[in-house]
Scaffold this active site. Structure first.
Site, PDB file in Angstrom:
ATOM      1  N   ASP A 195       7.516  -6.932   3.783  1.00  0.00           N
ATOM      2  CA  ASP A 195       6.335  -7.163   2.956  1.00  0.00           C
ATOM      3  C   ASP A 195       5.544  -8.295   3.594  1.00  0.00           C
ATOM      4  OD1 ASP A 195       4.504  -7.989   0.980  1.00  0.00           O
ATOM      5  OD2 ASP A 195       5.799  -7.283  -0.633  1.00  0.00           O
ATOM      6  N   ARG A 224      -6.736  14.238  -3.764  1.00  0.00           N
ATOM      7  CA  ARG A 224      -5.341  13.792  -3.753  1.00  0.00           C
ATOM      8  C   ARG A 224      -4.693  14.023  -2.388  1.00  0.00           C
ATOM      9  NH1 ARG A 224      -1.083  16.487  -6.089  1.00  0.00           N
ATOM     10  NH2 ARG A 224      -2.481  17.724  -7.384  1.00  0.00           N
ATOM     11  N   TYR A 254       8.904 -10.275  -4.489  1.00  0.00           N
ATOM     12  CA  TYR A 254       8.003 -10.209  -5.630  1.00  0.00           C
ATOM     13  C   TYR A 254       8.786  -9.670  -6.830  1.00  0.00           C
ATOM     14  CZ  TYR A 254       4.382  -8.201  -8.648  1.00  0.00           C
ATOM     15  OH  TYR A 254       3.617  -7.844  -9.723  1.00  0.00           O
ATOM     16  N   LYS A 312      -4.331  -8.248  -2.866  1.00  0.00           N
ATOM     17  CA  LYS A 312      -4.352  -9.679  -2.601  1.00  0.00           C
ATOM     18  C   LYS A 312      -5.340 -10.020  -1.480  1.00  0.00           C
ATOM     19  CE  LYS A 312      -0.976  -9.742  -5.648  1.00  0.00           C
ATOM     20  NZ  LYS A 312      -0.494  -8.381  -5.856  1.00  0.00           N
TER      21      LYS A 312
END
Length: 390
Positions: free
Chosen positions: A189, A70, A124, A214
């Site tokens: 973005d 982590r 989005y 994507k």
């Protein structure tokens, strides 16, 4: 005496293949090592304590061997290094998804008391929902680009834009917006454009966000998000990631790094087909409007005269599915799926009409794609004629 020429910067295509992999020959391997460890052995607990104290205070990458998954992972770090190189930023921090990456940015600024966000629609749908719903304690002011400067307050932590925008492909002048932001960080973005078509940091953006799911991954088989930024903000993001647990899995990091190596080739090939399809759709009487960015890209949005749901139902080669950026072509109806969570009035005001379809063009032959689209449009027109009784 041997003469050495000035070393020129490597091209983006070369960086995409080699960034994050420069040490492989020295390690005696050709493929990137995949480290799936969640924890790492150490017999120096005093040293571990000192390193953890440094991380807690600064968020800097740990020096020496890893401690816990982590905190950091060697495979994920390679992807971060490569993406930062492609975007032209000091650093990058990877997350479990694009939404986890955006959430971390909001939390990082909000933790400083800067919970107000100025944003431009469309975004989005889930990004819009996250801001509007106030789930992270943020307050948002929605503006047109010309209203950004007037909307900024003392507690404004970010200005958030997406260009080309999802799903209308509207484009914004990032350089002008960055100027309007003043000292407030601009988060851009860059999922649709990728660094192949646009590098927002060169235009004044402080933070560059990707849904790595994507185009960076490119094959529809990995979830991820990444933020490219300066070292100071990267340190803050690492602290948020450690505390909230939104880490990118090492296998995802491996797949994303592999995806970067073909990103320029995939983007250029898919963009060439998308431009052809956009032109044919624009000339088609069954299509009311076509949206295609000036900078190009593999995304095409178009509005039909008939029922868009019939077009979705009529494709056979193209896959009717949410998401984008895969090697195969995808089509979806934003008002039903990706932007369903946005209030209907806000959705329509942002140009997301009920007749809008969003298509992510893949690597199939463009003539095969057009044959499939043409057949779906024909079936939709026929269904409309039958339902109207004509």
């Amino acid at each position: 005496m041997e003469q050495h020429s000035v070393k020129r910067p490597r091209s983006l295509a070369t960086e995409a293949v080699h960034a994050g992999r420069e040490d492989l020959a020295g390690l005696g391997v050709h493929a990137v090592p995949l480290d799936l460890s969640t924890t790492y052995p150490s017999y120096d607990s005093r040293g571990e304590a000192a390193r953890l104290d440094v991380f807690a205070a600064t968020g800097a990458r740990l020096e020496g061997p890893p401690v816990y998954g982590r905190l950091d992972n060697p495979t994920v770090s390679r992807f971060e290094t490569a993406l930062a190189r492609l975007e032209g930023t000091d650093d990058a921090v990877a997350f479990a998804s694009g939404m986890a990456a955006l959430s971390a940015c909001l939390l990082a600024r909000g933790s400083l008391g800067l919970r107000h966000v100025v944003a431009v629609r469309p975004l989005y749908g889930c990004s819009d929902h996250l801001l509007t719903g106030g789930l992270l304690g943020t307050e948002v002011t929605w503006v047109d680009p010309a209203g950004i400067a007037d909307a900024i307050r003392p507690d404004t932590g970010l200005v958030l834009v997406e260009t080309p925008a999802n799903p209308t492909l509207a484009e914004l002048d990032l350089r002008a917006i960055a100027h309007a932001c003043g000292t407030v960080p601009l988060l851009a973005d860059n999922t649709f454009a990728t660094p192949v078509l646009q590098r927002p940091a060169e235009l004044g953006a402080s933070i560059v966000l990707h849904s790595a799911t994507k185009y960076l991954g490119g094959h529809g088989d990995v979830l991820g998000g990444v933020v490219a930024c300066d070292e100071e903000f990267a340190r803050r993001l690492r602290q948020v990631r450690f505390a909230t647990g939104g880490v990118l899995h090492p296998l995802a990091g491996y797949l994303l790094l592999r995806g970067l190596s073909t990103l320029p080739v995939r983007m250029r090939a898919a963009s060439a087909s998308a431009e052809v399809l956009a032109g044919r759709l624009a000339a088609d009487p069954r299509v009311a409007a076509v949206h295609y960015p000036r900078i190009g890209g593999a995304m095409v949005a178009f509005e039909v005269h008939g029922d868009p749901h019939e077009v979705i139902a009529g494709v056979r080669l193209i896959t009717p599915a949410v998401s984008l950026g895969s090697v195969d072509t995808l089509i979806q109806h934003p008002a039903s799926i990706s932007h369903r969570v946005v209030d209907e009035r806000d959705r329509r005001a942002a140009g997301v009409s009920d007749r809008l379809l969003r298509m992510s063009v893949g690597l199939e032959d463009v003539e095969d794609l057009w044959d499939d689209l043409d057949g779906a449009l024909r079936a939709a027109a026929l269904a409309g004629a039958v339902s109207s009784g004509s």
